[in-house]
Design a protein around this motif. Sequence first.
Motif, PDB file in Angstrom:
ATOM      1  N   UNK A   1       0.996  -1.173  -0.003  1.00 55.00           N
ATOM      2  CA  UNK A   1       0.139   0.015  -0.186  1.00 55.00           C
ATOM      3  C   UNK A   1       0.994   1.166   0.032  1.00 55.00           C
ATOM      4  N   UNK A   2       0.402   2.411  -0.311  1.00 53.50           N
ATOM      5  CA  UNK A   2       1.080   3.608  -0.480  1.00 53.50           C
ATOM      6  C   UNK A   2       0.483   4.511   0.756  1.00 53.50           C
ATOM      7  N   UNK A   3       1.353   4.925   1.538  1.00 55.12           N
ATOM      8  CA  UNK A   3       1.043   5.628   2.711  1.00 55.12           C
ATOM      9  C   UNK A   3       1.695   7.001   2.974  1.00 55.12           C
ATOM     10  N   UNK A   4       1.246   7.717   3.917  1.00 57.27           N
ATOM     11  CA  UNK A   4       2.082   9.091   4.256  1.00 57.27           C
ATOM     12  C   UNK A   4       3.444   8.733   5.205  1.00 57.27           C
ATOM     13  N   UNK A   5       4.131   9.545   4.899  1.00 51.21           N
ATOM     14  CA  UNK A   5       5.393   9.465   5.408  1.00 51.21           C
ATOM     15  C   UNK A   5       5.423  10.123   6.871  1.00 51.21           C
ATOM     16  N   UNK A   6       6.364   9.742   7.859  1.00 46.20           N
ATOM     17  CA  UNK A   6       6.579  10.265   9.126  1.00 46.20           C
ATOM     18  C   UNK A   6       5.377  10.268  10.174  1.00 46.20           C
ATOM     19  N   UNK A   7       4.480   9.507   9.814  1.00 46.63           N
ATOM     20  CA  UNK A   7       3.041   9.300  10.603  1.00 46.63           C
ATOM     21  C   UNK A   7       2.907   7.949  10.969  1.00 46.63           C
ATOM     22  N   UNK A   8       1.926   7.709  12.011  1.00 42.56           N
ATOM     23  CA  UNK A   8       1.315   6.393  12.217  1.00 42.56           C
ATOM     24  C   UNK A   8       0.442   5.971  11.369  1.00 42.56           C
ATOM     25  N   UNK A   9       0.842   4.589  10.698  1.00 38.27           N
ATOM     26  CA  UNK A   9      -0.002   4.056   9.597  1.00 38.27           C
ATOM     27  C   UNK A   9      -1.147   3.516   9.945  1.00 38.27           C
ATOM     28  N   UNK A  10      -1.580   3.466  11.269  1.00 36.77           N
ATOM     29  CA  UNK A  10      -2.787   2.908  11.675  1.00 36.77           C
ATOM     30  C   UNK A  10      -2.477   1.237  12.005  1.00 36.77           C
TER      31      UNK A  10
END
Length: 212
Positions: free
Chosen positions: A167-176
Amino acid sequence: MRFAVVLVLLLLVGCGSSPEPPSPPDPDPLPVPVTGPEPDRVTDDKEIEETLPKLPGNPSLTEKVLHEIRVETVSNAEFMARTSADCEGGKVSTEPNAITKCHVTYDDVTVPWRVTVDSGGDTALTVFYSTAPLKGLLLARAVHGSFWNGHQKDHEDLRCGDIPEISLVELGNDTGYRCQYAQRGPDGSLVRENVEVHLGDRGRVEFHVPMP
């Protein structure tokens, strides 16, 4: 009078004490056991470079950048895959302070990159530039492999939640997403703790203990 003093002291002591709050319950076991290292994990960028077309003897800035971000995308993902790369407008702008958006496609998932030219120009002998991913690839295999490598020596019963294959996710954050390890408590029972799955600013898997 002496009896009254004792009473006051007892009352003061009683008022100042309060029961400790109960400890939060241990989390339930997560559904996916992590039982060993992931095979075929890539740990050497030279191995990645060998799978890509070789750069020409005097590569252009665009050729160098596209090669570089392909290598780093695969390195961050930690597993080989088919890749391709391109930039908007067909090339990296060499104008000072120019920003070009480029893309790396990894197994049909497109990762956006930003390329910034700090100094240069069409007539400059040397162009200074930097690259940065704008999002990152999260692979379940990469999470499992990193979690095993970082926690299997000191913990047991390693587990993770259900994580998509890619999957493509935001950087520098909790992915959940969550992983979990267990330790033996004083009575010998397993005490579980969940950790957050993050991608760092450059797209590498990280594990963070949740803030209380």
